[in-house]
Design a protein around this motif. Structure first.
Motif, PDB file in Angstrom:
ATOM      1  N   ASP A  54       1.026   3.993  -2.853  1.00  0.00           N
ATOM      2  CA  ASP A  54       0.807   5.420  -2.855  1.00  0.00           C
ATOM      3  C   ASP A  54       1.724   6.234  -3.569  1.00  0.00           C
ATOM      4  N   GLU A  55       2.925   5.752  -3.474  1.00  0.00           N
ATOM      5  CA  GLU A  55       4.251   6.759  -4.204  1.00  0.00           C
ATOM      6  C   GLU A  55       4.206   6.415  -5.664  1.00  0.00           C
ATOM      7  N   GLU A 100       1.280   5.795  -7.645  1.00  0.00           N
ATOM      8  CA  GLU A 100       0.248   6.708  -7.827  1.00  0.00           C
ATOM      9  C   GLU A 100       0.527   7.979  -8.019  1.00  0.00           C
ATOM     10  N   LEU A 101       1.392   8.762  -7.286  1.00  0.00           N
ATOM     11  CA  LEU A 101       1.984  10.021  -7.324  1.00  0.00           C
ATOM     12  C   LEU A 101       2.822  10.345  -8.797  1.00  0.00           C
ATOM     13  N   ILE A 159      -4.768  -3.913  -4.778  1.00  0.00           N
ATOM     14  CA  ILE A 159      -3.997  -2.609  -4.570  1.00  0.00           C
ATOM     15  C   ILE A 159      -3.257  -2.270  -6.062  1.00  0.00           C
ATOM     16  N   THR A 208      -5.431   4.090 -11.459  1.00  0.00           N
ATOM     17  CA  THR A 208      -4.829   5.743 -11.113  1.00  0.00           C
ATOM     18  C   THR A 208      -4.047   6.150 -12.227  1.00  0.00           C
ATOM     19  N   GLU A 237      -5.303  -1.177  -8.631  1.00  0.00           N
ATOM     20  CA  GLU A 237      -5.722   0.340  -8.281  1.00  0.00           C
ATOM     21  C   GLU A 237      -4.457   1.384  -8.944  1.00  0.00           C
ATOM     22  N   VAL A 238      -3.243   0.930  -8.862  1.00  0.00           N
ATOM     23  CA  VAL A 238      -2.264   1.599  -9.316  1.00  0.00           C
ATOM     24  C   VAL A 238      -2.311   1.903 -10.707  1.00  0.00           C
ATOM     25  N   ARG A 269       1.002  -1.207   0.067  1.00  0.00           N
ATOM     26  CA  ARG A 269      -0.166  -0.074  -0.068  1.00  0.00           C
ATOM     27  C   ARG A 269       0.903   1.286   0.063  1.00  0.00           C
ATOM     28  N   SER A 270       1.849   1.353   0.988  1.00  0.00           N
ATOM     29  CA  SER A 270       2.663   2.259   0.962  1.00  0.00           C
ATOM     30  C   SER A 270       3.718   2.580  -0.441  1.00  0.00           C
TER      31      SER A 270
END
Length: 240
Positions: free
Chosen positions: A74-75, A77-78, A128, A135, A131-132, A70-71
């Motif tokens: 998050d990176e 996806e940005l 997850i 996104t 989702e990446v 997940r961490s």
């Protein structure tokens, strides 16, 4: 706390301690696949005791893997969240620089973390990862300024996202060759080629492509690509 046979650690808040353990796990996953990393390894890397790892991740290795993924997600996806100004190819290049820097920094664990295939993979980790991808596709469509893309344009973008993942894995398998700058430029060219190919048979993509090309400088990426293609097409002149 210190003592014979006991690992020392600082007192941290719950969020700080979880973040510390996740960072330690990601550092280990960057060196080898998750299935080859034990909780003892994570505890040693974080300089804490094994029971403390279980205290924050009672589900054990699977829960810690999901949190680490997940961490990482998050990176990632940005990476494609580039400001929507300037030529599209420049924006894509900047996004790919961040993406490929992540791949480079998590080399050994990239396949397991982002592509599945780990023995600790679960339905949640699969969600997850997807989702990446969704996104990233959403960011690309936003760069193209298409709030309601048709199926062909969506397929084009998702195909390119899959190509970026596949090329990244192959790049790692090939010992990080060619140089990362060449890989980035090739992937930008690949997106332009996919977009133009779809534009030939899809009016929505054609409108998007014309708008994107209008922002490209005369001496930019697209012009250089066309010039390189010229000799190739000239040799197949009978097809034109």
């Amino acid at each position: 706390m210190t003592g014979s046979g006991t690992t020392s650690y600082r007192r941290l808040g719950v969020a700080q301690r979880r973040a510390q353990l996740i960072t330690a796990a990601l550092g280990l996953f960057a060196q080898r696949p998750p299935e080859d990393v034990s909780l003892d390894d994570v505890a040693a890397a974080a300089q804490v005791s094994r029971p403390l790892v279980y205290r924050y991740f009672p589900g054990g290795k699977t829960q810690l893997y999901e949190a680490a993924l997940r961490s990482a997600a998050d990176e990632l996806e940005l990476c494609f969240a580039e400001p929507q100004t300037g030529p599209l190819t420049v924006r894509l290049a900047a996004a790919l620089d961040r993406y490929l820097a992540f791949v480079d920094g998590h080399a050994a664990g990239f396949g397991a973390l982002l592509q599945g295939g780990s023995v600790v993979e679960t339905s949640r980790t699969g969600a997850i990862v997807d989702e990446v991808r969704r996104t990233a596709a959403g960011h690309i469509l936003a760069h193209l300024q298409v709030p309601e893309p048709g199926v062909r344009l969506r397929m084009t973008v998702r195909t390119w996202i899959a190509a970026v993942e596949g090329a990244s894995l192959t790049w790692l398998d090939e010992g990080k060759r060619p140089p990362v700058e060449e890989l980035r430029d090739w992937l930008v060219d690949h997106f332009v080629a996919l977009l133009i190919t779809t534009a030939a048979s899809d009016e929505q993509t054609a409108r998007v492509t014309r708008a994107a090309l209008a922002l490209e400088p005369a001496d930019g990426v697209v012009t250089r690509l066309v010039r390189r293609l010229g000799p190739v097409l000239a040799e197949a002149g009978h097809l034109l």
